[in-house]
Write a protein that holds these residues in place. Structure first.
Motif, PDB file in Angstrom:
ATOM      1  N   VAL A  53      31.419  44.307  30.903  1.00  8.12           N
ATOM      2  CA  VAL A  53      30.504  44.953  31.600  1.00  8.12           C
ATOM      3  C   VAL A  53      29.329  44.188  32.096  1.00  8.12           C
ATOM      4  O   VAL A  53      28.750  43.337  31.536  1.00  8.12           O
ATOM      5  CB  VAL A  53      29.762  46.278  30.957  1.00  8.12           C
ATOM      6  CG1 VAL A  53      28.767  46.704  31.814  1.00  8.12           C
ATOM      7  CG2 VAL A  53      30.783  47.451  30.467  1.00  8.12           C
ATOM      8  N   GLY A  54      29.102  44.145  33.488  1.00 11.56           N
ATOM      9  CA  GLY A  54      28.071  43.386  34.058  1.00 11.56           C
ATOM     10  C   GLY A  54      28.688  41.895  34.262  1.00 11.56           C
ATOM     11  O   GLY A  54      29.892  41.572  34.201  1.00 11.56           O
ATOM     12  N   ALA A  55      27.851  41.085  34.313  1.00 10.88           N
ATOM     13  CA  ALA A  55      28.245  39.432  34.636  1.00 10.88           C
ATOM     14  C   ALA A  55      28.289  38.704  33.575  1.00 10.88           C
ATOM     15  O   ALA A  55      27.281  38.921  32.430  1.00 10.88           O
ATOM     16  CB  ALA A  55      27.231  39.071  35.656  1.00 10.88           C
ATOM     17  N   LEU A  56      29.026  37.589  33.250  1.00 11.92           N
ATOM     18  CA  LEU A  56      28.738  36.474  32.301  1.00 11.92           C
ATOM     19  C   LEU A  56      28.143  35.481  33.053  1.00 11.92           C
ATOM     20  O   LEU A  56      27.982  35.236  34.294  1.00 11.92           O
ATOM     21  CB  LEU A  56      30.298  36.125  31.972  1.00 11.92           C
ATOM     22  CG  LEU A  56      31.265  36.965  31.518  1.00 11.92           C
ATOM     23  CD1 LEU A  56      32.627  36.354  31.436  1.00 11.92           C
ATOM     24  CD2 LEU A  56      30.775  37.319  30.157  1.00 11.92           C
ATOM     25  N   LYS A  57      27.316  34.544  32.002  1.00 13.24           N
ATOM     26  CA  LYS A  57      26.607  33.562  32.789  1.00 13.24           C
ATOM     27  C   LYS A  57      27.568  32.590  33.251  1.00 13.24           C
ATOM     28  O   LYS A  57      28.620  32.046  32.598  1.00 13.24           O
ATOM     29  CB  LYS A  57      25.750  32.817  31.765  1.00 13.24           C
ATOM     30  CG  LYS A  57      24.972  31.898  32.004  1.00 13.24           C
ATOM     31  CD  LYS A  57      24.113  31.204  30.807  1.00 13.24           C
ATOM     32  CE  LYS A  57      23.282  30.119  31.534  1.00 13.24           C
ATOM     33  NZ  LYS A  57      22.310  29.512  30.303  1.00 13.24           N
ATOM     34  N   ASN A  58      27.433  32.040  34.542  1.00 13.90           N
ATOM     35  CA  ASN A  58      28.504  31.056  35.248  1.00 13.90           C
ATOM     36  C   ASN A  58      30.006  31.967  35.320  1.00 13.90           C
ATOM     37  O   ASN A  58      30.856  31.182  35.360  1.00 13.90           O
ATOM     38  CB  ASN A  58      28.507  29.871  34.771  1.00 13.90           C
ATOM     39  CG  ASN A  58      27.042  29.172  34.588  1.00 13.90           C
ATOM     40  OD1 ASN A  58      26.322  29.434  35.592  1.00 13.90           O
ATOM     41  ND2 ASN A  58      26.565  28.605  33.707  1.00 13.90           N
ATOM     42  N   ASP A  59      29.968  33.240  35.125  1.00 14.13           N
ATOM     43  CA  ASP A  59      31.321  34.022  35.004  1.00 14.13           C
ATOM     44  C   ASP A  59      32.258  33.336  33.928  1.00 14.13           C
ATOM     45  O   ASP A  59      33.325  33.434  34.323  1.00 14.13           O
ATOM     46  CB  ASP A  59      31.841  33.661  36.266  1.00 14.13           C
ATOM     47  CG  ASP A  59      31.216  34.418  37.548  1.00 14.13           C
ATOM     48  OD1 ASP A  59      30.667  35.483  37.074  1.00 14.13           O
ATOM     49  OD2 ASP A  59      31.403  34.240  38.841  1.00 14.13           O
ATOM     50  N   GLN A  60      31.656  32.881  32.943  1.00  8.07           N
ATOM     51  CA  GLN A  60      32.562  32.139  31.950  1.00  8.07           C
ATOM     52  C   GLN A  60      31.980  32.667  30.496  1.00  8.07           C
ATOM     53  O   GLN A  60      30.923  32.911  30.262  1.00  8.07           O
ATOM     54  CB  GLN A  60      32.376  30.672  32.001  1.00  8.07           C
ATOM     55  CG  GLN A  60      33.049  30.085  33.373  1.00  8.07           C
ATOM     56  CD  GLN A  60      32.836  28.515  33.177  1.00  8.07           C
ATOM     57  OE1 GLN A  60      32.165  27.895  32.599  1.00  8.07           O
ATOM     58  NE2 GLN A  60      34.070  27.899  33.833  1.00  8.07           N
ATOM     59  N   TYR A  61      32.887  32.706  29.573  1.00 13.12           N
ATOM     60  CA  TYR A  61      32.592  32.736  28.163  1.00 13.12           C
ATOM     61  C   TYR A  61      33.504  32.024  27.365  1.00 13.12           C
ATOM     62  O   TYR A  61      34.673  31.342  27.923  1.00 13.12           O
ATOM     63  CB  TYR A  61      32.911  34.308  28.013  1.00 13.12           C
ATOM     64  CG  TYR A  61      34.482  34.600  27.800  1.00 13.12           C
ATOM     65  CD1 TYR A  61      35.114  34.546  26.653  1.00 13.12           C
ATOM     66  CD2 TYR A  61      34.889  35.230  28.842  1.00 13.12           C
ATOM     67  CE1 TYR A  61      36.612  35.158  26.578  1.00 13.12           C
ATOM     68  CE2 TYR A  61      36.354  35.705  29.082  1.00 13.12           C
ATOM     69  CZ  TYR A  61      37.236  35.564  27.607  1.00 13.12           C
ATOM     70  OH  TYR A  61      38.442  35.897  27.653  1.00 13.12           O
ATOM     71  N   GLN A  62      33.023  31.901  25.971  1.00 14.05           N
ATOM     72  CA  GLN A  62      33.786  30.713  25.199  1.00 14.05           C
ATOM     73  C   GLN A  62      34.445  31.711  24.149  1.00 14.05           C
ATOM     74  O   GLN A  62      33.705  32.654  23.453  1.00 14.05           O
ATOM     75  CB  GLN A  62      32.787  29.934  24.517  1.00 14.05           C
ATOM     76  CG  GLN A  62      32.092  29.142  25.622  1.00 14.05           C
ATOM     77  CD  GLN A  62      32.894  27.971  26.187  1.00 14.05           C
ATOM     78  OE1 GLN A  62      33.969  27.354  25.883  1.00 14.05           O
ATOM     79  NE2 GLN A  62      32.586  27.929  27.626  1.00 14.05           N
ATOM     80  N   TYR A  63      35.656  31.621  23.582  1.00 11.21           N
ATOM     81  CA  TYR A  63      36.438  31.914  22.423  1.00 11.21           C
ATOM     82  C   TYR A  63      37.353  31.197  21.883  1.00 11.21           C
ATOM     83  O   TYR A  63      38.037  30.306  22.541  1.00 11.21           O
ATOM     84  CB  TYR A  63      37.035  33.056  23.052  1.00 11.21           C
ATOM     85  CG  TYR A  63      38.104  33.881  21.860  1.00 11.21           C
ATOM     86  CD1 TYR A  63      37.184  34.731  20.833  1.00 11.21           C
ATOM     87  CD2 TYR A  63      39.105  33.703  21.714  1.00 11.21           C
ATOM     88  CE1 TYR A  63      37.813  35.165  19.854  1.00 11.21           C
ATOM     89  CE2 TYR A  63      39.874  34.499  20.535  1.00 11.21           C
ATOM     90  CZ  TYR A  63      39.177  35.049  19.293  1.00 11.21           C
ATOM     91  OH  TYR A  63      39.837  35.680  18.538  1.00 11.21           O
ATOM     92  N   GLN A  64      37.012  30.876  20.604  1.00  6.06           N
ATOM     93  CA  GLN A  64      37.933  29.795  19.770  1.00  6.06           C
ATOM     94  C   GLN A  64      37.993  28.416  20.471  1.00  6.06           C
ATOM     95  O   GLN A  64      39.036  27.897  20.616  1.00  6.06           O
ATOM     96  CB  GLN A  64      39.293  30.383  19.590  1.00  6.06           C
ATOM     97  CG  GLN A  64      39.276  31.382  18.584  1.00  6.06           C
ATOM     98  CD  GLN A  64      40.509  32.085  18.246  1.00  6.06           C
ATOM     99  OE1 GLN A  64      41.702  31.773  18.739  1.00  6.06           O
ATOM    100  NE2 GLN A  64      40.613  32.831  17.100  1.00  6.06           N
TER     101      GLN A  64
END
Length: 291
Positions: A53-64
């Motif tokens: 929901v909404g925006a991610l910072k710089n449209d990115q996320y980290q996982y593993q």
């Protein structure tokens, strides 16, 4: 493909793309309650927000230790859903992970969205299943846009929001497209909120909510109104386009919000993220009532 539900009084229509509600109409009067997606102002009706929901910072996320890119509000609204079941007054749509979704979201899931029309009420039920072997992290939310004004001889500013219960709620400000959670304040939702286009000059008004909530769009000049009610959604967003003066306003119950300014970008640490263990189910629903 369009799917129609109807009873004696009302008709609702949905697109299989995004499982999106596109019409909610009173059959006797022809009154349309849903915004008709003028692309010059905002080209959607009522998108489903998933898996963020909404925006991610710089449209990115980290996982593993891997980086993934997701646009604002995720991908469900742009994917074709399968029609699973349909009766005259209810329909269930399904989205399942595939090779395309796993490039941007590495989780196995099944999302079912069920619409049920009873009298003047349309209930929307979300059912998320973790069909994988790892913990699944996600957010889900609604973004229905309602026509304001509902009648041609009225103006946008003739309407106001009322919230039930009539109490103050924590308000979370936005800084750009991220939430400034450290500077949340007490929002005055214990009294009517007059609708003006300038109300949305800083984007959505976001409130924390608990338990049962009802949000109504109404006018003292008209008997017609729209109420969105829900149980348990921890956030709600109120939004309309700005600076374009669009004839709609959204009431958006959410399980999740945009990234906070202080985000680590790790998905499991994201503000408002939901956690679903293997074989677990998540359920949430809201109801639109019209008069």
């Amino acid at each position: 493909m369009m799917i129609i539900l109807e009873n004696e009084q009302y008709r609702a229509e949905f697109a299989t793309k995004g499982a999106e509600l596109q019409h909610f109409i009173a059959k006797k009067t022809g009154m349309e309650y849903i915004w008709q997606a003028d692309p010059d102002k905002w080209g959607r009706h009522a998108p489903i927000l998933f898996p963020i929901v909404g925006a991610l910072k710089n449209d990115q996320y980290q996982y593993q230790d891997k980086s993934y890119t997701l646009p604002r509000h995720g991908f469900a609204r742009d994917h074709e859903f399968q029609l699973v079941t349909q009766t005259q007054t209810a329909a269930t749509f399904r989205l399942i992970d595939d090779k395309e979704t796993r490039i941007v979201y590495p989780f196995a899931f099944q999302l079912d969205v069920t619409y049920t029309l009873v009298g003047n009420q349309l209930t929307v039920h979300y059912h998320v299943q973790n069909s994988g072997e790892d913990t699944c992290y996600f957010s889900i939310g609604a973004h229905p846009a309602f026509r304001v004004p509902l009648e041609q001889d009225l103006d946008f500013s003739d309407y106001f929001f009322t919230a039930y219960p009539a109490k103050s709620r924590t308000m979370i400000p936005l800084a750009g497209n991220l939430v400034d959670y450290a500077n949340r304040t007490l929002g005055q939702t214990n009294a009517p909120i007059d609708l003006t286009h300038e109300l949305f000059k800083n984007d959505a008004l976001i409130f924390e909510t608990k338990g049962h909530n009802e949000w109504t769009i109404e006018s003292e000049k008209s008997p017609h109104k729209i109420t969105l009610s829900y149980e348990g959604f921890p956030y709600v967003g109120l939004w309309s386009a700005y600076p374009k003066q669009a004839e709609f306003v959204c009431i958006e119950p959410w399980y999740g919000v945009a990234d906070a300014l202080t985000t680590t970008s790790k998905l499991e640490d994201k503000l408002g993220i939901c956690r679903l263990e293997p074989t677990e189910d998540f359920h949430a629903e809201y109801t639109i009532s019209v008069e």
